[in-house]
Design a protein around this motif. Structure first.
Motif, short mmCIF file in Angstrom:
data_model
loop_
_atom_site.label_atom_id
_atom_site.label_comp_id
_atom_site.label_asym_id
_atom_site.label_seq_id
_atom_site.Cartn_x
_atom_site.Cartn_y
_atom_site.Cartn_z
N LEU A 260 -43.14 17.04 -44.35
CA LEU A 260 -44.44 17.60 -44.73
C LEU A 260 -44.41 18.14 -46.15
N VAL A 261 -43.33 18.86 -46.47
CA VAL A 261 -43.23 19.49 -47.79
C VAL A 261 -43.09 18.43 -48.88
N ALA A 262 -42.33 17.38 -48.60
CA ALA A 262 -42.08 16.34 -49.61
C ALA A 262 -43.38 15.65 -50.06
N LYS A 263 -44.34 15.56 -49.16
CA LYS A 263 -45.60 14.91 -49.53
C LYS A 263 -46.34 15.68 -50.61
N GLU A 264 -46.31 17.01 -50.52
CA GLU A 264 -47.02 17.83 -51.50
C GLU A 264 -46.16 18.15 -52.73
N TRP A 265 -44.87 18.46 -52.48
CA TRP A 265 -43.96 18.84 -53.57
C TRP A 265 -42.70 17.97 -53.51
N PRO A 266 -42.76 16.80 -54.10
CA PRO A 266 -41.63 15.85 -53.95
C PRO A 266 -40.30 16.39 -54.49
N HIS A 267 -40.33 17.39 -55.37
CA HIS A 267 -39.07 17.89 -55.93
C HIS A 267 -38.53 19.13 -55.22
N ALA A 268 -39.27 19.60 -54.25
CA ALA A 268 -38.83 20.80 -53.55
C ALA A 268 -37.73 20.46 -52.54
N LYS A 269 -36.91 21.46 -52.23
CA LYS A 269 -35.89 21.28 -51.20
C LYS A 269 -36.02 22.37 -50.17
#
Ligand code: CTP
Ligand code: MG
Length: 335
Positions: free
Chosen positions: A47-56
């Motif tokens: 879910l997070v990767a869709k909005e913030w591809p560089h977040a971990k």
């Protein structure tokens, strides 16, 4: 004097090892639970990767430091680079994403001391808090996990101490008693101090792991596979260690002058830390140095009332370990 007398009459302490080991085993979370946590993490990562591809996303706290009890909530840190991060905005956006994915009880607490989004996953039944860029917590979680790999007695002791603290209600920071994190550090420090030592001081060894977080250099020897025999010349068993731990905090620790420090594997003076007087709300009545944020005293939540509660509980536990016929049952009696 009293301590010596008790020592003399209790050479039967090993009789209680089996009951302490049984308590420890009953507190280890089942493999299915860990599997569910991984499942939820994978889902959140997606879910997070869709909005913030560089977040971990990182797990931290008891679900990742190997000192977690069954059925705990999980703590997640979303790490994202950039100087222009607006945490509140991000948390609100994250809450929106989670909500539209049918996660339940989604709530953004943007004004908390550590701002988070809370959620409950109906698929796994797990509740979860997500914070942003609390990277020091991720790093200190790794430090605790690495220490736990070196000698199983750390995990045994810390589970028993945490279980005692929860049963006796001295694990409530909002009431002026200590966090689980503080108790685990106290256990690590105690095992560093045994002679011969059961744990080394990883931060005093040649670093094999090094990161810079908020201008703090976090470096230590993390090749713990090499240290599996470190404590083997010390043969103390769990009942002896539980006894020694409570004895230390009841009768031997110098509350007026000393600071326990996992970072240096030693006891420091309050004077060298300038923790001798009250500054703001920090009273430094029991001093436990954070291994990385060295200006941070984990005992700072303790006030003049709760220090008495804590010390009375340490003394009660030490007394039970010294003289009760069945210490294991008595120790965890609910408050
Ligand atoms: N933490 C921290 N500084 C503190 C308190 C907590 O950095 N003063 C971080 C640590 O990474 C710790 C995590 O927050 O592992 C969670 O803290 P806490 O709730 O005290 O411990 P848990 O291990 O989650 O214990 P519990 O099983 O009681 O939830
Ligand atoms: Mg926790």
């Amino acid at each position: 004097r009293m301590v010596k007398m008790y020592m003399a009459c209790r050479n039967d302490i090993h009789r209680y090892d089996a009951s302490f080991i049984a308590v420890y085993k009953s507190l280890i979370p089942a493999e299915e639970e860990l599997e569910k946590q991984r499942q939820l993490m994978a889902h959140l990562e997606n879910l997070v990767a869709k909005e913030w591809p560089h977040a971990k996303l990182y797990l931290y706290g008891s679900c990742a430091n190997s000192f977690g009890f069954p059925k705990s909530d999980i703590d997640v840190c979303l790490a994202i680079e950039g100087d222009d991060i607006n945490k509140s905005e991000m948390l609100l956006k994250l809450a929106e994403i989670l909500e539209s994915d049918n996660l339940q009880n989604v709530q953004a607490l943007t004004r908390a001391r550590v701002p988070i989004v809370k959620l409950m996953d109906p698929v796994t039944g797990i509740s979860c808090d997500i914070c942003i860029n609390n990277v020091l917590a991720v790093v200190n979680t790794k430090l605790l996990r690495d220490y736990a790999q070196i000698d199983v007695r750390l995990r045994q002791l810390a589970f028993i101490v945490k279980h005692w603290a929860k049963s006796r209600r001295v694990n409530e920071t909002y009431q002026g008693t200590l966090s689980s994190y503080a108790y685990v550090l106290m256990c690590i420090h105690f095992l560093q101090q045994r002679r011969p030592p059961i744990l080394p001081c990883l931060q005093e060894m040649e670093p094999t792991y090094s990161v810079r977080v908020d201008n703090i250099r976090c470096a230590y020897f993390d090749n713990v596979d090499r240290l599996h025999n470190f404590g083997s010349s010390n043969r103390e068993t769990i009942a002896e260690l539980v006894w020694g731990f409570f004895n230390y905090w009841a009768y031997a620790h110098d509350y007026a002058y000393n600071v326990v420090s996992v970072r240096t594997g030693s006891i420091l003076g309050k004077r060298e830390k300038d923790w001798t007087r009250r500054v703001g709300n920090d009273r430094h009545l029991i001093c436990i140095e954070d291994p990385f944020e060295t200006s941070h005293d984990l005992g700072r939540v303790v006030d003049k009332f709760s220090i008495r509660v804590l010390r009375e509980e340490f003394e009660r536990a030490a007394r039970i370990m010294h003289q009760e016929p069945n210490p294991c049952a008595k120790l965890f009696e609910p408050y």
